[in-house]
Design a protein around this motif. Structure first.
Motif, PDB file in Angstrom:
ATOM      1  N   ASN A 162      54.720   7.327 -26.826  1.00  0.00           N
ATOM      2  CA  ASN A 162      55.162   6.610 -25.456  1.00  0.00           C
ATOM      3  C   ASN A 162      53.888   6.038 -25.051  1.00  0.00           C
ATOM      4  O   ASN A 162      53.754   5.028 -24.337  1.00  0.00           O
ATOM      5  CB  ASN A 162      55.630   7.680 -24.333  1.00  0.00           C
ATOM      6  CG  ASN A 162      57.189   8.002 -24.359  1.00  0.00           C
ATOM      7  OD1 ASN A 162      57.811   7.462 -25.415  1.00  0.00           O
ATOM      8  ND2 ASN A 162      57.514   9.088 -24.105  1.00  0.00           N
ATOM      9  N   GLY A 163      52.735   6.718 -25.359  1.00  0.00           N
ATOM     10  CA  GLY A 163      51.486   6.195 -25.061  1.00  0.00           C
ATOM     11  C   GLY A 163      51.320   4.745 -25.793  1.00  0.00           C
ATOM     12  O   GLY A 163      50.769   3.536 -25.069  1.00  0.00           O
ATOM     13  N   GLU A 211      53.646   2.191 -24.053  1.00  0.00           N
ATOM     14  CA  GLU A 211      53.095   1.565 -22.793  1.00  0.00           C
ATOM     15  C   GLU A 211      52.125   0.407 -23.172  1.00  0.00           C
ATOM     16  O   GLU A 211      51.919  -0.397 -22.513  1.00  0.00           O
ATOM     17  CB  GLU A 211      52.579   2.744 -22.051  1.00  0.00           C
ATOM     18  CG  GLU A 211      51.847   2.368 -20.908  1.00  0.00           C
ATOM     19  CD  GLU A 211      51.042   3.380 -20.187  1.00  0.00           C
ATOM     20  OE1 GLU A 211      50.441   3.294 -19.367  1.00  0.00           O
ATOM     21  OE2 GLU A 211      51.001   4.589 -20.651  1.00  0.00           O
ATOM     22  N   VAL A 212      51.142   0.798 -24.004  1.00  0.00           N
ATOM     23  CA  VAL A 212      50.301  -0.298 -24.308  1.00  0.00           C
ATOM     24  C   VAL A 212      50.655  -1.509 -24.763  1.00  0.00           C
ATOM     25  O   VAL A 212      50.425  -2.628 -24.517  1.00  0.00           O
ATOM     26  CB  VAL A 212      48.914   0.432 -25.109  1.00  0.00           C
ATOM     27  CG1 VAL A 212      48.019  -0.604 -25.677  1.00  0.00           C
ATOM     28  CG2 VAL A 212      48.205   1.400 -24.363  1.00  0.00           C
ATOM     29  N   GLU A 238      53.878  -2.674 -24.709  1.00  0.00           N
ATOM     30  CA  GLU A 238      54.474  -3.505 -23.683  1.00  0.00           C
ATOM     31  C   GLU A 238      53.604  -4.279 -22.647  1.00  0.00           C
ATOM     32  O   GLU A 238      53.885  -5.291 -22.541  1.00  0.00           O
ATOM     33  CB  GLU A 238      55.474  -2.530 -23.211  1.00  0.00           C
ATOM     34  CG  GLU A 238      56.818  -1.838 -23.942  1.00  0.00           C
ATOM     35  CD  GLU A 238      57.721  -3.019 -24.250  1.00  0.00           C
ATOM     36  OE1 GLU A 238      57.658  -4.017 -23.811  1.00  0.00           O
ATOM     37  OE2 GLU A 238      58.513  -2.532 -25.155  1.00  0.00           O
ATOM     38  N   GLY A 239      52.640  -3.645 -22.362  1.00  0.00           N
ATOM     39  CA  GLY A 239      51.808  -4.153 -21.536  1.00  0.00           C
ATOM     40  C   GLY A 239      50.938  -5.568 -22.043  1.00  0.00           C
ATOM     41  O   GLY A 239      50.823  -6.468 -21.416  1.00  0.00           O
ATOM     42  N   ARG A 247      42.896   6.414 -23.817  1.00  0.00           N
ATOM     43  CA  ARG A 247      43.514   7.606 -23.043  1.00  0.00           C
ATOM     44  C   ARG A 247      42.335   8.285 -22.144  1.00  0.00           C
ATOM     45  O   ARG A 247      42.528   8.902 -21.169  1.00  0.00           O
ATOM     46  CB  ARG A 247      43.993   8.511 -24.140  1.00  0.00           C
ATOM     47  CG  ARG A 247      45.121   8.345 -24.630  1.00  0.00           C
ATOM     48  CD  ARG A 247      45.591   9.081 -26.070  1.00  0.00           C
ATOM     49  NE  ARG A 247      44.665   9.129 -26.800  1.00  0.00           N
ATOM     50  CZ  ARG A 247      44.428  10.078 -27.813  1.00  0.00           C
ATOM     51  NH1 ARG A 247      45.341  10.856 -28.164  1.00  0.00           N
ATOM     52  NH2 ARG A 247      43.550   9.663 -28.802  1.00  0.00           N
ATOM     53  N   THR A 282      46.162   3.859 -20.932  1.00  0.00           N
ATOM     54  CA  THR A 282      47.382   4.351 -20.490  1.00  0.00           C
ATOM     55  C   THR A 282      47.443   4.996 -19.208  1.00  0.00           C
ATOM     56  O   THR A 282      46.449   5.326 -18.622  1.00  0.00           O
ATOM     57  CB  THR A 282      47.721   5.606 -21.616  1.00  0.00           C
ATOM     58  OG1 THR A 282      46.760   6.646 -21.509  1.00  0.00           O
ATOM     59  CG2 THR A 282      47.577   4.838 -23.121  1.00  0.00           C
ATOM     60  N   ARG A 283      48.504   5.301 -18.928  1.00  0.00           N
ATOM     61  CA  ARG A 283      48.809   6.014 -17.583  1.00  0.00           C
ATOM     62  C   ARG A 283      48.217   6.989 -17.715  1.00  0.00           C
ATOM     63  O   ARG A 283      48.232   7.772 -18.673  1.00  0.00           O
ATOM     64  CB  ARG A 283      50.277   5.932 -17.065  1.00  0.00           C
ATOM     65  CG  ARG A 283      51.036   4.757 -16.964  1.00  0.00           C
ATOM     66  CD  ARG A 283      52.444   5.058 -16.719  1.00  0.00           C
ATOM     67  NE  ARG A 283      53.073   5.806 -17.587  1.00  0.00           N
ATOM     68  CZ  ARG A 283      54.369   5.763 -18.077  1.00  0.00           C
ATOM     69  NH1 ARG A 283      55.043   4.758 -17.614  1.00  0.00           N
ATOM     70  NH2 ARG A 283      54.791   6.536 -19.063  1.00  0.00           N
ATOM     71  N   ASP A 339      50.279   9.884 -19.421  1.00  0.00           N
ATOM     72  CA  ASP A 339      50.350   9.935 -20.708  1.00  0.00           C
ATOM     73  C   ASP A 339      49.022  10.122 -21.529  1.00  0.00           C
ATOM     74  O   ASP A 339      48.728  10.094 -22.984  1.00  0.00           O
ATOM     75  CB  ASP A 339      50.939   8.438 -21.318  1.00  0.00           C
ATOM     76  CG  ASP A 339      52.289   8.494 -20.873  1.00  0.00           C
ATOM     77  OD1 ASP A 339      53.085   9.189 -20.768  1.00  0.00           O
ATOM     78  OD2 ASP A 339      52.459   7.233 -20.575  1.00  0.00           O
TER      79      ASP A 339
END
Length: 166
Positions: free
Chosen positions: A15-16, A19-20, A22-23, A91, A120-121, A124
């Motif tokens: 998922n990390g 996320e990257v 998609e961004g 991260r 990442t958030r 994550d």
């Protein structure tokens, strides 16, 4: 706009990573997710499996194209695809130090190729492919840490491993 590549081994994609990617897909005209080889890693999934899983995950994002280039330097792949940037995810500070060194080598090989680092958030920031594999190896549930197709593939690998032990 600029094309970019996001290279990695993606064994498995987490998922990390998603996320990257998609961004970054909102920042670039085209983002190539490039399945590559890291000679210091032991792989759970074959190159073909990693390619298929990543393609499933991004099948609905037309700005993302997933390809495999297992035996090429990152800068060579960028040239081949006409990419002006390399995207990498961070991260934590350990990732920053590692990525800074890689960016330095890439900049030495091609002074015109830039590296873009995306964080990442925080929630994550602990996810890594290595930890995912270790958790799965010992029977842990990682379904909230990876995309659904990856969770299913990991479960299948675990089931096959357990059947081989019998």
């Amino acid at each position: 706009m600029i094309k970019a590549i996001f290279p990695g081994s993606f064994d498995p994609i987490t998922n990390g990573h998603v996320e990257v990617i998609e961004g970054a897909s909102h920042m670039f005209e085209k983002l190539y997710v490039v399945i590559m080889t890291n000679t210091s890693k032991k792989y759970l999934f074959t190159e073909k499996e990693r390619l298929e899983l990543a393609r499933k995950v991004f099948e609905n994002n037309e700005k993302v194209e997933v390809i495999a280039r297992p035996a090429e330097l990152t800068v060579e792949v960028a040239h081949e695809l006409g990419a002006g940037a390399i995207v990498r995810g961070l991260r934590n500070t350990a990732d920053f130090n590692y990525e800074r060194d890689i960016a330095g080598i890439n900049k030495t090989l091609d002074p015109d190729l830039n590296t873009v680092l995306l964080f990442t958030r925080p929630e994550d920031s602990f996810i890594s492919s290595s930890m995912i594999k270790e958790t799965v190896f010992f029977g842990g549930d990682v379904s909230t840490l990876v995309p659904k197709p990856v969770a299913a593939a990991l479960e299948e690998k675990l089931r096959n491993r357990n059947n081989e032990k019998k």
